[in-house]
Scaffold this motif. Structure first.
Motif, PDB file in Angstrom:
ATOM      1  N   PHE A  87     -42.176   9.108  17.410  1.00 11.20           N
ATOM      2  CA  PHE A  87     -41.207   8.188  16.818  1.00 11.20           C
ATOM      3  C   PHE A  87     -41.187   8.339  15.303  1.00 11.20           C
ATOM      4  O   PHE A  87     -40.116   8.404  14.684  1.00 11.20           O
ATOM      5  CB  PHE A  87     -41.543   6.748  17.210  1.00 11.20           C
ATOM      6  CG  PHE A  87     -40.518   5.732  16.782  1.00 11.20           C
ATOM      7  CD1 PHE A  87     -39.434   5.449  17.585  1.00 11.20           C
ATOM      8  CD2 PHE A  87     -40.649   5.061  15.573  1.00 11.20           C
ATOM      9  CE1 PHE A  87     -38.475   4.508  17.185  1.00 11.20           C
ATOM     10  CE2 PHE A  87     -39.708   4.129  15.173  1.00 11.20           C
ATOM     11  CZ  PHE A  87     -38.620   3.848  15.976  1.00 11.20           C
ATOM     12  N   ASP A  88     -42.382   8.425  14.710  1.00 13.04           N
ATOM     13  CA  ASP A  88     -42.469   8.575  13.257  1.00 13.04           C
ATOM     14  C   ASP A  88     -41.824   9.880  12.796  1.00 13.04           C
ATOM     15  O   ASP A  88     -41.160   9.923  11.751  1.00 13.04           O
ATOM     16  CB  ASP A  88     -43.929   8.531  12.805  1.00 13.04           C
ATOM     17  CG  ASP A  88     -44.544   7.146  12.953  1.00 13.04           C
ATOM     18  OD1 ASP A  88     -43.781   6.166  13.080  1.00 13.04           O
ATOM     19  OD2 ASP A  88     -45.789   7.046  12.942  1.00 13.04           O
ATOM     20  N   ALA A  89     -41.991  10.938  13.575  1.00 15.92           N
ATOM     21  CA  ALA A  89     -41.396  12.233  13.215  1.00 15.92           C
ATOM     22  C   ALA A  89     -39.869  12.155  13.264  1.00 15.92           C
ATOM     23  O   ALA A  89     -39.177  12.746  12.418  1.00 15.92           O
ATOM     24  CB  ALA A  89     -41.909  13.326  14.144  1.00 15.92           C
ATOM     25  N   ALA A  90     -39.352  11.442  14.242  1.00 20.93           N
ATOM     26  CA  ALA A  90     -37.900  11.273  14.333  1.00 20.93           C
ATOM     27  C   ALA A  90     -37.378  10.476  13.141  1.00 20.93           C
ATOM     28  O   ALA A  90     -36.349  10.824  12.551  1.00 20.93           O
ATOM     29  CB  ALA A  90     -37.539  10.579  15.645  1.00 20.93           C
ATOM     30  N   LEU A  91     -38.092   9.413  12.777  1.00 17.95           N
ATOM     31  CA  LEU A  91     -37.684   8.624  11.620  1.00 17.95           C
ATOM     32  C   LEU A  91     -37.715   9.458  10.349  1.00 17.95           C
ATOM     33  O   LEU A  91     -36.860   9.299   9.464  1.00 17.95           O
ATOM     34  CB  LEU A  91     -38.579   7.399  11.458  1.00 17.95           C
ATOM     35  CG  LEU A  91     -38.426   6.258  12.461  1.00 17.95           C
ATOM     36  CD1 LEU A  91     -39.192   5.033  11.979  1.00 17.95           C
ATOM     37  CD2 LEU A  91     -36.970   5.899  12.705  1.00 17.95           C
ATOM     38  N   GLU A  92     -38.703  10.353  10.246  1.00 16.96           N
ATOM     39  CA  GLU A  92     -38.807  11.196   9.058  1.00 16.96           C
ATOM     40  C   GLU A  92     -37.582  12.103   8.928  1.00 16.96           C
ATOM     41  O   GLU A  92     -37.061  12.305   7.817  1.00 16.96           O
ATOM     42  CB  GLU A  92     -40.079  12.035   9.128  1.00 16.96           C
ATOM     43  CG  GLU A  92     -40.276  12.985   7.953  1.00 16.96           C
ATOM     44  CD  GLU A  92     -40.374  12.278   6.614  1.00 16.96           C
ATOM     45  OE1 GLU A  92     -40.066  12.919   5.582  1.00 16.96           O
ATOM     46  OE2 GLU A  92     -40.769  11.092   6.578  1.00 16.96           O
ATOM     47  N   MET A  93     -37.106  12.644  10.038  1.00 20.16           N
ATOM     48  CA  MET A  93     -35.908  13.489   9.998  1.00 20.16           C
ATOM     49  C   MET A  93     -34.689  12.688   9.541  1.00 20.16           C
ATOM     50  O   MET A  93     -33.862  13.175   8.755  1.00 20.16           O
ATOM     51  CB  MET A  93     -35.655  14.101  11.379  1.00 20.16           C
ATOM     52  CG  MET A  93     -34.527  15.107  11.420  1.00 20.16           C
ATOM     53  SD  MET A  93     -34.389  15.895  13.065  1.00 20.16           S
ATOM     54  CE  MET A  93     -33.105  17.126  12.721  1.00 20.16           C
TER      55      MET A  93
END
Length: 420
Positions: free
Chosen positions: A259-265
């Motif tokens: 989830f955090d990686a998606a938010l970073e994108m």
């Protein structure tokens, strides 16, 4: 059933097709995905949240036998021939002049029940915030029925804010697609029945993109040609779900790190100026004008825009996309419960549901509705966004069920980007 108010076939009425573009509907949340589903099995996705539908969800995300019982009021249906229905904007058939709704008029003529139809459902969270104080206080909301997206239905059931349906008043519930009859958040469909379903993917305007197709989330978020002309949805499940899929993650099984990686994108795209803004369905106006070149969009919106402009295109990303469903529910303390059930029963007639589908261009959950839709407009009945093919369904995915703590955490993190 009286059919005098139904729209004629498109071939008999040139205004009919243009009228289909009337409604631009705000949509919400993701449902299930599984490879190789049939069209009926696809609909099972809507609400199953990717788990065994016979297994109660943990963490409060699903309905179980221990769900609180909603408070019931004295039912005034037999003496007060009215029903109060709240729904999303432009989510039902209307006449060309926009002054009446043929299926509602036909229902009133058939039953004598007046429908007070209100388009005051603009967003799941907003609507919930509006009705929750009344539900919490055991008061009538002034509504007998409304249509909520699956994840909110799960919450309403869990909190005891919606009543069990009396299926004796809804014999047409037997027309529900078999695969939708046993969903995780409402096993056996005790509290809810689906209204419409649809996809979240990418909408784009060929004039604004210079003729370029926009077919992936990476392209949407990084292509310099789109800089400052991209919008994403404020609906966390749709936007984040599509990014998770682009990153090779399954929205039904993701971790906090995923989830955090998606938010970073998403954050990087915002910081770079790629993203113009986050929207509800107001993106439709900008997309039609070309102010928005490409965006995360809901299927019905784009299908309707295409009737006016074939430069408006829709892409379902090869790496996957999300699906959702909205559902009839009857709230606690509703004053006209039986009338609400008779209304639901009416819309579960395949001919009636097909007429609605012809206007809103989403996926009807009623057996036989697609066959009836073909009679109204063969092109609509064969549109894979309304009647999905196995190839389309193989790429459909759900955003998994969230515990109350996860829901709070993820929404806050996403909203910090939306509003930051």
């Amino acid at each position: 059933m009286n059919n005098s108010n139904r729209q004629p076939a498109a071939s008999d009425n040139l205004a009919f097709r243009a009228a289909l573009a009337r409604g631009l509907v705000s949509r919400r949340s993701a449902m299930m995905g599984a490879a190789g589903l049939s069209a009926a099995a696809f609909l099972a996705a809507c609400g199953s949240e990717g788990r065994n539908p016979t297994t109660p969800a943990t963490g409060g995300t699903g309905a179980t036998s221990a769900a609180p019982t909603a408070k019931a009021a004295q039912d005034l249906s037999d003496t007060e021939k009215i029903v109060n229905w709240s729904n999303w904007t432009e989510y039902i058939d209307v006449t060309d002049d926009g002054k009446s709704r043929p299926t509602i008029d036909a229902f009133t003529k058939e039953t004598g029940i007046k429908v007070n139809y209100t388009e005051d459902y603009l967003d799941n969270d907003e609507f919930y915030a509006k009705v929750r104080p009344l539900l919490e206080g055991g008061q009538d909301t002034g509504r007998d029925v409304w249509c909520s997206t699956d994840w909110l239905v799960a919450r309403l059931i869990r909190q005891g804010y919606v009543q069990k349906l009396d299926l004796a008043n809804i014999p047409n519930a037997g027309n529900l697609e078999d695969s939708l009859k046993n969903v995780e958040f409402d096993p056996g469909r005790v509290y809810s029945l689906p209204w419409q379903s649809g996809f979240a993917g990418i909408g784009y305007n060929l004039k604004a993109t210079g003729g370029k197709k926009i077919e992936s989330i990476t392209q949407l978020l990084t292509d310099p040609a789109l800089k400052g002309k991209v919008t994403l949805l404020t609906e966390m499940r749709d936007t984040v779900g599509l990014v998770l899929l682009e990153q090779g993650k399954d929205p039904a099984k993701f971790t906090d790190a995923d989830f955090d990686a998606a938010l970073e994108m998403i954050q990087q795209a915002k910081d770079s100026g790629q993203i113009l803004k986050f929207t509800g369905n107001e993106y439709t106006d900008g997309l039609a004008k070309g102010d928005i070149a490409a965006c995360v969009a809901w299927t019905g919106d784009v299908v309707q825009l295409q009737f006016d402009d074939d430069n408006i295109q829709y892409a379902l990303p090869q790496k996957g996309f999300t699906i959702w469903s909205d559902n009839f529910v009857i709230p606690a303390m509703a004053q006209h419960k039986k009338n609400a059930e008779l209304l639901i029963n009416y819309y579960y007639d395949p001919k009636v549901m097909a007429e609605v589908a012809a206007w809103v261009n989403y996926i009807p959950p009623v057996k036989g509705a697609r066959d009836e839709l073909v009679k109204i407009d063969a092109e609509l009945g064969e549109n894979p966004l309304i009647a999905p093919t196995p190839d389309v369904l193989s790429r459909a995915h759900v955003f998994r069920g969230l515990t109350p703590d996860e829901e709070t955490k993820y929404n806050r993190a996403f909203q910090s980007i939306v509003t930051g």
